[in-house]
Write a protein that holds these residues in place. Structure first.
Motif, short mmCIF file in Angstrom:
data_model
loop_
_atom_site.label_atom_id
_atom_site.label_comp_id
_atom_site.label_asym_id
_atom_site.label_seq_id
_atom_site.Cartn_x
_atom_site.Cartn_y
_atom_site.Cartn_z
N LEU A 4 41.45 42.50 -12.90
CA LEU A 4 40.76 41.27 -13.29
C LEU A 4 40.93 41.08 -14.79
CD1 LEU A 4 38.65 39.01 -12.36
CD2 LEU A 4 36.96 40.51 -13.43
N LEU A 5 41.36 39.89 -15.18
CA LEU A 5 41.42 39.55 -16.60
C LEU A 5 40.29 38.57 -16.89
CD1 LEU A 5 45.24 39.00 -17.21
CD2 LEU A 5 43.91 41.11 -17.32
N SER A 6 39.40 38.97 -17.78
CA SER A 6 38.29 38.12 -18.22
C SER A 6 38.68 37.57 -19.58
CB SER A 6 37.01 38.95 -18.30
OG SER A 6 35.93 38.15 -18.72
N ILE A 7 38.97 36.28 -19.63
CA ILE A 7 39.59 35.68 -20.80
C ILE A 7 38.59 34.82 -21.59
CG2 ILE A 7 41.44 34.15 -21.59
CD1 ILE A 7 42.91 34.97 -18.92
N LEU A 125 47.07 40.02 -10.36
CA LEU A 125 46.15 39.70 -11.45
C LEU A 125 45.21 38.58 -11.04
CD1 LEU A 125 48.45 39.76 -14.60
CD2 LEU A 125 47.05 41.59 -13.64
N TYR A 126 43.93 38.82 -11.20
CA TYR A 126 42.88 37.83 -10.95
C TYR A 126 42.40 37.34 -12.30
CZ TYR A 126 42.92 39.16 -6.08
OH TYR A 126 43.30 39.37 -4.78
N LEU A 127 42.50 36.03 -12.52
CA LEU A 127 42.18 35.46 -13.82
C LEU A 127 40.85 34.72 -13.79
CD1 LEU A 127 45.68 33.98 -14.72
CD2 LEU A 127 44.82 36.27 -15.14
N THR A 128 40.03 34.96 -14.82
CA THR A 128 38.77 34.27 -15.00
C THR A 128 38.65 33.88 -16.47
OG1 THR A 128 37.51 36.28 -15.54
CG2 THR A 128 37.65 35.69 -13.21
N GLY A 129 37.73 32.96 -16.76
CA GLY A 129 37.41 32.65 -18.14
C GLY A 129 37.73 31.24 -18.57
N TYR A 148 54.13 39.33 -12.01
CA TYR A 148 52.83 39.61 -11.37
C TYR A 148 52.48 38.51 -10.38
CZ TYR A 148 52.09 43.08 -15.03
OH TYR A 148 52.21 44.16 -15.86
N ARG A 149 51.72 38.87 -9.34
CA ARG A 149 51.14 37.88 -8.44
C ARG A 149 49.87 37.38 -9.11
NH1 ARG A 149 50.08 40.12 -2.81
NH2 ARG A 149 49.16 38.07 -2.64
N ILE A 150 49.67 36.07 -9.07
CA ILE A 150 48.57 35.44 -9.80
C ILE A 150 47.53 34.89 -8.84
CG2 ILE A 150 47.95 33.63 -11.45
CD1 ILE A 150 51.00 33.70 -12.23
N PHE A 151 46.29 35.24 -9.11
CA PHE A 151 45.14 34.70 -8.39
C PHE A 151 44.19 34.15 -9.44
CE2 PHE A 151 47.00 38.03 -5.90
CZ PHE A 151 47.01 37.54 -4.61
N VAL A 152 43.81 32.90 -9.32
CA VAL A 152 42.87 32.30 -10.26
C VAL A 152 41.55 32.13 -9.53
CG1 VAL A 152 42.35 30.29 -11.70
CG2 VAL A 152 44.71 31.12 -11.51
N VAL A 153 40.50 32.73 -10.06
CA VAL A 153 39.17 32.64 -9.45
C VAL A 153 38.62 31.27 -9.86
CG1 VAL A 153 36.94 33.72 -9.11
CG2 VAL A 153 38.95 35.14 -9.64
N GLU A 154 38.79 30.31 -8.96
CA GLU A 154 38.54 28.90 -9.27
C GLU A 154 37.12 28.63 -9.74
OE1 GLU A 154 39.45 24.53 -7.30
OE2 GLU A 154 39.49 26.30 -6.02
N ASP A 155 36.14 29.33 -9.18
CA ASP A 155 34.75 29.10 -9.61
C ASP A 155 34.38 29.94 -10.82
OD1 ASP A 155 34.93 31.32 -7.92
OD2 ASP A 155 33.04 30.95 -6.90
N ALA A 156 35.37 30.59 -11.45
CA ALA A 156 35.13 31.41 -12.65
C ALA A 156 36.09 31.05 -13.79
CB ALA A 156 35.22 32.89 -12.30
#
Length: 187
Positions: A4-7, A125-129, A148-156
């Motif tokens: 998880l990347l918290s940006i 990679l799960y992206l937030t921020g 990398y495979r990219i997943f964006v946590v839409e509600d985050a």
């Protein structure tokens, strides 16, 4: 393996009086962002806090011409916002939690992020921020280019530009082959 990347979920980018704030939209994602971060930490997954760091005396940084001073080293503006600050403080000594100071939009630019992810055999990679259409987007583009495979946590994720936010969400899917996922507990 996943990370998880918290940006950039900092005071300057989220608080009502932050220097470059997303305001209410950024504040609205706090519950989901904190929830997914806690889940990743509890599961032993790698969690990276990739946080913008600027120097007030740096006359050469290109962002100085584009945005007001923000996330300045040693200021409240650079501190994590809300409950995320508590989550980080409680877990910062865990082996699966890592802090990166970043100077550019992308969490990969000028950092050791790629090396650390590859050492751990991370592929997803799960992206937030914030901001969806700036730092999250540039990080996603670099992640895509690095395989990398990219997943964006839409509600985050969120931005101060609603049109840019929506455009970036579509770009993640259509151009980068990323998936939009939802934490689901933030609602």
């Amino acid at each position: 393996m996943k990370a998880l990347l918290s940006i950039d979920y900092t005071y300057d980018f989220v608080a009502t009086d932050g220097a470059l704030t997303t305001g209410a939209p950024g504040q609205a994602i706090e519950k989901a962002l904190v929830g997914v971060t806690k889940d990743f930490i509890a599961n032993g997954d790698y969690v990276v806090f990739a946080i913008d760091r600027h120097d007030a005396e740096d006359a050469f940084h290109p962002e100085n011409k584009l945005f007001p001073p923000h996330n300045l080293a040693g200021t409240k503006g650079r501190e994590l916002y809300g409950e995320l600050a508590t989550v980080y403080q409680k877990n910062q000594t865990e082996k699966n939690v890592y802090w990166i100071d970043k100077r550019h939009y992308s969490a990969f630019s000028g950092t050791d992020l790629d090396i650390r992810l590859r050492e751990r055999k991370i592929t997803d990679l799960y992206l937030t921020g914030v901001c969806t259409d700036i730092c999250v987007l540039h990080t996603a583009i670099d992640a895509y280019n690095l395989g990398y495979r990219i997943f964006v946590v839409e509600d985050a994720v969120q931005s101060f530009d609603p049109i840019g936010h929506e455009w970036a969400l579509k770009h993640f899917q259509v151009t980068l082959g990323g998936e939009l996922v939802s934490f689901g507990k933030g609602e």
